[in-house]
Design a protein around this motif. Structure first.
Motif, PDB file in Angstrom:
ATOM      1  N   GLU A 140      16.054 140.665 -19.546  1.00  0.00           N
ATOM      2  CA  GLU A 140      16.821 139.845 -18.693  1.00  0.00           C
ATOM      3  C   GLU A 140      16.142 139.439 -17.390  1.00  0.00           C
ATOM      4  N   GLU A 141      15.540 138.281 -17.400  1.00  0.00           N
ATOM      5  CA  GLU A 141      14.766 138.127 -16.238  1.00  0.00           C
ATOM      6  C   GLU A 141      15.110 136.747 -15.685  1.00  0.00           C
ATOM      7  N   ARG A 142      15.052 136.545 -14.164  1.00  0.00           N
ATOM      8  CA  ARG A 142      15.319 135.207 -13.565  1.00  0.00           C
ATOM      9  C   ARG A 142      13.921 134.618 -13.347  1.00  0.00           C
ATOM     10  N   PHE A 143      14.086 133.409 -13.278  1.00  0.00           N
ATOM     11  CA  PHE A 143      12.705 132.422 -12.845  1.00  0.00           C
ATOM     12  C   PHE A 143      13.582 131.396 -11.835  1.00  0.00           C
ATOM     13  N   ALA A 144      12.750 131.055 -10.842  1.00  0.00           N
ATOM     14  CA  ALA A 144      13.043 129.778  -9.868  1.00  0.00           C
ATOM     15  C   ALA A 144      11.866 129.262  -9.184  1.00  0.00           C
ATOM     16  N   ARG A 145      12.075 128.189  -8.856  1.00  0.00           N
ATOM     17  CA  ARG A 145      11.316 127.141  -8.232  1.00  0.00           C
ATOM     18  C   ARG A 145      10.710 127.560  -6.907  1.00  0.00           C
ATOM     19  N   GLU A 146      11.772 127.930  -5.987  1.00  0.00           N
ATOM     20  CA  GLU A 146      11.467 128.629  -4.555  1.00  0.00           C
ATOM     21  C   GLU A 146      12.139 129.994  -4.319  1.00  0.00           C
ATOM     22  N   ILE A 147      11.242 130.950  -4.147  1.00  0.00           N
ATOM     23  CA  ILE A 147      11.619 132.378  -3.950  1.00  0.00           C
ATOM     24  C   ILE A 147      11.368 132.711  -2.699  1.00  0.00           C
ATOM     25  N   SER A 148      12.634 133.363  -1.947  1.00  0.00           N
ATOM     26  CA  SER A 148      12.416 133.885  -0.757  1.00  0.00           C
ATOM     27  C   SER A 148      11.521 135.245  -0.761  1.00  0.00           C
ATOM     28  N   GLU A 149      11.083 135.666   0.207  1.00  0.00           N
ATOM     29  CA  GLU A 149      10.339 136.967   0.432  1.00  0.00           C
ATOM     30  C   GLU A 149      10.970 138.018  -0.092  1.00  0.00           C
ATOM     31  N   SER A 150      12.317 138.324   0.103  1.00  0.00           N
ATOM     32  CA  SER A 150      13.213 139.345  -0.361  1.00  0.00           C
ATOM     33  C   SER A 150      13.387 139.403  -1.997  1.00  0.00           C
ATOM     34  N   GLN A 151      13.306 138.291  -2.664  1.00  0.00           N
ATOM     35  CA  GLN A 151      13.433 138.222  -3.910  1.00  0.00           C
ATOM     36  C   GLN A 151      12.098 138.144  -4.780  1.00  0.00           C
ATOM     37  N   GLU A 152      11.001 138.263  -4.111  1.00  0.00           N
ATOM     38  CA  GLU A 152       9.727 137.906  -4.645  1.00  0.00           C
ATOM     39  C   GLU A 152       9.528 138.966  -5.991  1.00  0.00           C
ATOM     40  N   GLU A 153       9.858 140.037  -5.791  1.00  0.00           N
ATOM     41  CA  GLU A 153       9.483 140.912  -7.173  1.00  0.00           C
ATOM     42  C   GLU A 153      10.560 140.764  -8.119  1.00  0.00           C
ATOM     43  N   GLU A 154      11.761 140.358  -7.649  1.00  0.00           N
ATOM     44  CA  GLU A 154      12.902 140.254  -8.902  1.00  0.00           C
ATOM     45  C   GLU A 154      12.843 138.956  -9.588  1.00  0.00           C
ATOM     46  N   ILE A 155      12.417 137.882  -9.248  1.00  0.00           N
ATOM     47  CA  ILE A 155      12.299 136.528  -9.838  1.00  0.00           C
ATOM     48  C   ILE A 155      11.004 136.063  -9.908  1.00  0.00           C
ATOM     49  N   PHE A 156      10.846 135.476 -10.996  1.00  0.00           N
ATOM     50  CA  PHE A 156       9.317 135.119 -11.676  1.00  0.00           C
ATOM     51  C   PHE A 156       9.299 133.470 -11.007  1.00  0.00           C
ATOM     52  N   PRO A 157       8.034 133.158 -10.650  1.00  0.00           N
ATOM     53  CA  PRO A 157       8.210 131.733 -10.061  1.00  0.00           C
ATOM     54  C   PRO A 157       7.789 130.620 -11.153  1.00  0.00           C
ATOM     55  N   ILE A 158       8.293 129.546 -10.765  1.00  0.00           N
ATOM     56  CA  ILE A 158       8.410 128.307 -12.032  1.00  0.00           C
ATOM     57  C   ILE A 158       7.235 127.342 -11.266  1.00  0.00           C
ATOM     58  N   GLU A 159       6.268 126.781 -11.964  1.00  0.00           N
ATOM     59  CA  GLU A 159       5.256 125.990 -11.409  1.00  0.00           C
ATOM     60  C   GLU A 159       5.399 124.969 -12.426  1.00  0.00           C
ATOM     61  N   GLY A 160       5.495 123.763 -11.984  1.00  0.00           N
ATOM     62  CA  GLY A 160       5.157 122.423 -12.814  1.00  0.00           C
ATOM     63  C   GLY A 160       6.505 122.355 -13.797  1.00  0.00           C
ATOM     64  N   GLU A 161       6.511 121.863 -14.909  1.00  0.00           N
ATOM     65  CA  GLU A 161       7.545 121.619 -15.851  1.00  0.00           C
ATOM     66  C   GLU A 161       7.929 122.538 -16.794  1.00  0.00           C
ATOM     67  N   TYR A 162       7.065 123.764 -16.756  1.00  0.00           N
ATOM     68  CA  TYR A 162       7.275 124.721 -17.987  1.00  0.00           C
ATOM     69  C   TYR A 162       7.528 125.919 -17.038  1.00  0.00           C
ATOM     70  N   LEU A 163       8.549 126.741 -18.015  1.00  0.00           N
ATOM     71  CA  LEU A 163       8.731 128.063 -17.461  1.00  0.00           C
ATOM     72  C   LEU A 163       8.121 128.952 -18.344  1.00  0.00           C
ATOM     73  N   GLU A 164       7.095 129.598 -17.995  1.00  0.00           N
ATOM     74  CA  GLU A 164       6.447 130.631 -18.677  1.00  0.00           C
ATOM     75  C   GLU A 164       6.921 132.033 -18.684  1.00  0.00           C
ATOM     76  N   LEU A 165       7.038 132.221 -19.716  1.00  0.00           N
ATOM     77  CA  LEU A 165       7.545 133.595 -20.163  1.00  0.00           C
ATOM     78  C   LEU A 165       6.577 134.740 -20.394  1.00  0.00           C
ATOM     79  N   ASP A 166       5.191 134.483 -20.669  1.00  0.00           N
ATOM     80  CA  ASP A 166       4.176 135.513 -20.905  1.00  0.00           C
ATOM     81  C   ASP A 166       4.191 136.470 -20.197  1.00  0.00           C
ATOM     82  N   GLU A 167       4.021 136.257 -18.753  1.00  0.00           N
ATOM     83  CA  GLU A 167       3.938 137.391 -17.846  1.00  0.00           C
ATOM     84  C   GLU A 167       5.180 138.255 -17.760  1.00  0.00           C
ATOM     85  N   ALA A 168       6.252 137.878 -17.738  1.00  0.00           N
ATOM     86  CA  ALA A 168       7.401 138.741 -17.860  1.00  0.00           C
ATOM     87  C   ALA A 168       7.641 139.499 -19.103  1.00  0.00           C
ATOM     88  N   LEU A 169       7.328 139.039 -20.016  1.00  0.00           N
ATOM     89  CA  LEU A 169       7.410 139.523 -21.430  1.00  0.00           C
ATOM     90  C   LEU A 169       6.304 140.606 -21.519  1.00  0.00           C
TER      91      LEU A 169
END
Length: 164
Positions: free
Chosen positions: A79-108
């Motif tokens: 159960e993971e969240r991803f976002a294009r813009e992440i505030s400093e308070s959310q940095e550890e809870e949300i994985f960043p999205i870069e480009g046009e693909y959502l990369e799952l490898d690191e979260a998994l």
């Protein structure tokens, strides 16, 4: 494993996601096959996505007590969240999205590594090996006497009351 965000995931309509991913294991474990993930991706709006599902992997190693080969299947709820813009308070809870693909490898990978057992056992009640003769105590009993000499053995000579 990537999710193509260009296909326009509709908000409130989850899209099915499945595939396999190679997860590097610590030295004491061997991966039997690539891990598999089945789940869904949901657009939460404003460049934010939620991915939920089940990660399955099979690991092998040696029993920590009797040294026999053992394998174990592990199921990990994701159960993971991803976002294009992440505030400093959310940095550890949300994985960043870069480009046009959502990369799952690191979260998994993170989920798999944290879900690995501290040690593998062939069975929960494994008796292990005798530290004196080395016989597998699951298969046979031995008559070895354990060496009880230690720095605190002298305390046995004290005449102390039973109830302390």
């Amino acid at each position: 494993m990537k999710i193509d965000l260009r296909q326009g995931l509709a908000q409130d309509h989850p899209a099915a996601v499945s595939g396999s991913v190679e997860i590097p294991m610590p030295a004491e474990y061997q991966s039997q096959a690539p891990a598999t993930f089945e789940g869904c991706c949901l657009c939460l709006g404003e460049g934010s996505y939620a991915v939920t599902g089940m990660l399955r992997l099979e690991i092998a190693g040696t029993c920590a007590r009797c040294m026999k080969p053992v394998s174990e299947q592990i199921k990990i709820p994701i159960e993971e969240r991803f976002a294009r813009e992440i505030s400093e308070s959310q940095e550890e809870e949300i994985f960043p999205i870069e480009g046009e693909y959502l990369e799952l490898d690191e979260a998994l990978r993170q989920a798999a590594i944290t879900a690995l057992p501290y040690r593998l056992l062939c069975r929960p009640d494994c008796k292990g090996l005798c530290p004196v003769c080395g016989v597998d105590r699951n298969e046979t009993d031995c008559s070895c006497e354990m060496n009880t000499e230690n720095p605190f053995a002298i305390l046995r000579k004290l005449d102390l009351p039973e109830e302390v």
